[in-house]
Motif scaffolding. Structure first.
Motif, PDB file in Angstrom:
ATOM      1  N   UNK A 196       1.831  -2.848 -15.556  1.00 43.63           N
ATOM      2  CA  UNK A 196       2.328  -2.359 -16.849  1.00 43.63           C
ATOM      3  C   UNK A 196       3.790  -2.746 -17.043  1.00 43.63           C
ATOM      4  N   UNK A 197       4.595  -2.607 -15.995  1.00 51.85           N
ATOM      5  CA  UNK A 197       6.004  -2.966 -16.084  1.00 51.85           C
ATOM      6  C   UNK A 197       6.161  -4.464 -16.319  1.00 51.85           C
ATOM      7  N   UNK A 198       5.441  -5.262 -15.524  1.00 49.10           N
ATOM      8  CA  UNK A 198       5.509  -6.718 -15.698  1.00 49.10           C
ATOM      9  C   UNK A 198       4.991  -7.121 -17.072  1.00 49.10           C
ATOM     10  N   UNK A 199       3.928  -6.442 -17.521  1.00 50.53           N
ATOM     11  CA  UNK A 199       3.356  -6.747 -18.822  1.00 50.53           C
ATOM     12  C   UNK A 199       4.302  -6.446 -19.954  1.00 50.53           C
ATOM     13  N   UNK A 200       5.011  -5.322 -19.865  1.00 52.39           N
ATOM     14  CA  UNK A 200       5.960  -4.959 -20.914  1.00 52.39           C
ATOM     15  C   UNK A 200       7.130  -5.937 -20.955  1.00 52.39           C
ATOM     16  N   UNK A 201       7.577  -6.358 -19.791  1.00 52.91           N
ATOM     17  CA  UNK A 201       8.680  -7.321 -19.733  1.00 52.91           C
ATOM     18  C   UNK A 201       8.253  -8.679 -20.267  1.00 52.91           C
ATOM     19  N   UNK A 257       0.839  -1.179   0.000  1.00 55.28           N
ATOM     20  CA  UNK A 257       0.000   0.000   0.000  1.00 55.28           C
ATOM     21  C   UNK A 257       0.883   1.241   0.000  1.00 55.28           C
ATOM     22  N   UNK A 258       0.289   2.383  -0.234  1.00 54.26           N
ATOM     23  CA  UNK A 258       1.049   3.621  -0.399  1.00 54.26           C
ATOM     24  C   UNK A 258       1.961   3.922   0.787  1.00 54.26           C
ATOM     25  N   UNK A 259       1.473   3.666   2.007  1.00 55.00           N
ATOM     26  CA  UNK A 259       2.286   3.965   3.187  1.00 55.00           C
ATOM     27  C   UNK A 259       3.221   2.819   3.558  1.00 55.00           C
ATOM     28  N   UNK A 260       3.187   1.744   2.778  1.00 64.99           N
ATOM     29  CA  UNK A 260       4.091   0.615   3.018  1.00 64.99           C
ATOM     30  C   UNK A 260       3.713  -0.265   4.181  1.00 64.99           C
ATOM     31  N   UNK A 261       2.553  -0.028   4.788  1.00 73.69           N
ATOM     32  CA  UNK A 261       2.177  -0.752   6.008  1.00 73.69           C
ATOM     33  C   UNK A 261       1.656  -2.161   5.749  1.00 73.69           C
ATOM     34  N   UNK A 262       1.130  -2.416   4.563  1.00 81.67           N
ATOM     35  CA  UNK A 262       0.562  -3.742   4.306  1.00 81.67           C
ATOM     36  C   UNK A 262       0.835  -4.196   2.887  1.00 81.67           C
ATOM     37  N   UNK A 263       0.976  -5.500   2.729  1.00 81.49           N
ATOM     38  CA  UNK A 263       1.198  -6.107   1.418  1.00 81.49           C
ATOM     39  C   UNK A 263      -0.167  -6.355   0.780  1.00 81.49           C
ATOM     40  N   UNK A 264      -0.404  -5.774  -0.376  1.00 83.58           N
ATOM     41  CA  UNK A 264      -1.696  -5.955  -1.057  1.00 83.58           C
ATOM     42  C   UNK A 264      -1.595  -6.894  -2.257  1.00 83.58           C
ATOM     43  N   UNK A 265      -0.383  -7.155  -2.704  1.00 77.25           N
ATOM     44  CA  UNK A 265      -0.228  -8.019  -3.873  1.00 77.25           C
ATOM     45  C   UNK A 265       1.207  -8.459  -4.029  1.00 77.25           C
ATOM     46  N   UNK A 266       1.456  -9.195  -5.105  1.00 73.96           N
ATOM     47  CA  UNK A 266       2.805  -9.669  -5.357  1.00 73.96           C
ATOM     48  C   UNK A 266       2.962 -10.130  -6.793  1.00 73.96           C
ATOM     49  N   UNK A 267       4.213 -10.148  -7.250  1.00 75.19           N
ATOM     50  CA  UNK A 267       4.532 -10.622  -8.597  1.00 75.19           C
ATOM     51  C   UNK A 267       5.360 -11.894  -8.466  1.00 75.19           C
ATOM     52  N   UNK A 268       4.910 -12.938  -9.158  1.00 74.42           N
ATOM     53  CA  UNK A 268       5.553 -14.247  -9.090  1.00 74.42           C
ATOM     54  C   UNK A 268       6.185 -14.598 -10.424  1.00 74.42           C
ATOM     55  N   UNK A 269       7.301 -15.298 -10.361  1.00 73.88           N
ATOM     56  CA  UNK A 269       7.985 -15.789 -11.554  1.00 73.88           C
ATOM     57  C   UNK A 269       7.946 -17.313 -11.552  1.00 73.88           C
ATOM     58  N   UNK A 270       7.502 -17.908 -12.666  1.00 75.46           N
ATOM     59  CA  UNK A 270       7.428 -19.366 -12.774  1.00 75.46           C
ATOM     60  C   UNK A 270       8.820 -19.910 -13.052  1.00 75.46           C
ATOM     61  N   UNK A 271       9.241 -20.895 -12.249  1.00 77.95           N
ATOM     62  CA  UNK A 271      10.582 -21.465 -12.372  1.00 77.95           C
ATOM     63  C   UNK A 271      10.546 -22.961 -12.652  1.00 77.95           C
ATOM     64  N   UNK A 272       9.356 -23.488 -12.972  1.00 80.21           N
ATOM     65  CA  UNK A 272       9.206 -24.926 -13.174  1.00 80.21           C
ATOM     66  C   UNK A 272       9.571 -25.380 -14.577  1.00 80.21           C
TER      67      UNK A 272
END
Length: 336
Positions: free
Chosen positions: A141-146, A79-94
């Motif tokens: 957007x960043x993950x999508x472009x990559x 979140x904006x104030x850094x107090x809580x995790x609202x999401x995450x980006x995962x990379x598949x390594x299988x």
């Protein structure tokens, strides 16, 4: 958004309950994954979202929710104030598989007081005006472009409030022709016209207790926005944006007994009965929670009456006995 390196030692056990323990409550029946199987895709996507819940709660067993399916978390979305995790980006390594996602982005639902504020903003169709949406949009957007530059398949997942956020992000991406495989678990349905909530149950008491004095300014704001959007729909750019949006088919996972999201069933069925619509509507293009096309996936399992924690819960979507029924609702464009 903060990028963080994670390890087992960084996760602390926060609750005595076993809700976050993968070995006790997760889909341990999935020993191997067929990435072309829609049921197994559903299970894995739901587990990734559950992983975000456990990260937020600092649960000791959190890692298994993604590592069990060969994912590694590369970024925490806070979140904006850094107090809580609202999401995450995962990379598949299988093992290499064309049907497996290379990148998965997941958003959790309501867990904090700030989340309830976001629920209210969503109930008055303003979630897309929040800093949370802007931060989520930038990360996707960043993950999508990559991912797109390397021809990678990208998943976008969310539950409840997180599903609402993922829908807005996916819709914005689709308008510019970037299509993410989207899994929306129990997405809240709230349709407001002229300041009047047509389905206030979608965001619970937050919407029900909206101050009456807000109705007039919201009605004016809605009318002006609709007028501007209707004019904009006449442009070639808007027509192309709508055509792009029609090609995006997110998966809506809905329990018919869940009043928070079940109105999507009625909405899609009612729209289908109208048949081919002569022209794209401004509302379909701009309303935050209306989408031209969707794959509606219903959970047909039987639940106890009034068991909102079950019918709206995330864990229902990875059960071994899950009974799913899916139906496509594809918006047909008018003939030239």
């Amino acid at each position: 958004m903060n990028s963080t390196s994670l390890s087992s030692s960084s996760l602390k056990k926060s609750k005595s309950s076993n809700w976050g323990d993968f070995t006790l409550t997760g889909p341990t029946h999935l020993t191997t994954i067929n990435w072309s199987d829609e049921y197994q895709q559903c299970c894995v996507a739901a587990c990734l979202v559950q992983g975000i819940y456990t990260l937020h709660e600092k649960h000791a067993g959190g890692l298994k929710w993604w590592e069990s399916f060969h994912f590694r978390i590369t970024q925490e979305l806070r979140d904006e104030d850094g107090s809580s995790i609202i999401g995450g980006i995962f990379l598949y390594t299988g093992p290499s598989d064309a049907s497996a996602p290379s990148i998965a982005i997941a958003f959790r639902g309501t867990a904090t007081t700030q989340d309830w504020k976001m629920n209210y903003r969503a109930s008055v169709n303003e979630l897309h005006e929040t800093s949370r949406f802007q931060h989520a949009m930038e990360a996707v957007e960043l993950a999508g472009s990559q991912g797109s530059s390397m021809g990678r398949r990208i998943w976008l997942c969310g539950h409840s409030l997180g599903a609402a956020l993922a829908m807005l992000v996916g819709k914005r991406m689709a308008k510019v022709g970037v299509y993410l495989d989207t899994f929306l678990f129990n997405p809240p349905f709230a349709l407001r016209k002229g300041g009047r909530i047509l389905n206030c149950s979608a965001f619970g008491l937050v919407a029900v207790l909206s101050p009456p004095l807000l109705s007039l300014p919201l009605a004016v704001k809605y009318a002006l926005r609709q007028r501007e959007t209707s004019k904009a729909m006449q442009s070639i750019e808007a027509q192309q944006s709508f055509a792009n949006l029609c090609s995006w088919v997110p998966r809506l996972f809905v329990n018919p007994g869940d009043f928070i999201c079940s109105d999507y069933i009625k909405h899609l069925e009612k729209r289908k009965q109208r048949g081919r619509l002569p022209q794209p509507t401004a509302e379909e293009l701009e309303h935050p929670f209306l989408i031209p096309s969707a794959k509606l996936v219903k959970n047909l399992c039987t639940f106890k009456k009034n068991a909102i924690d079950k019918v709206h819960g995330l864990s229902q979507w990875w059960k071994a006995e899950l009974k799913l029924q899916s139906k496509d609702y594809i918006r047909a464009l008018p003939s030239p």
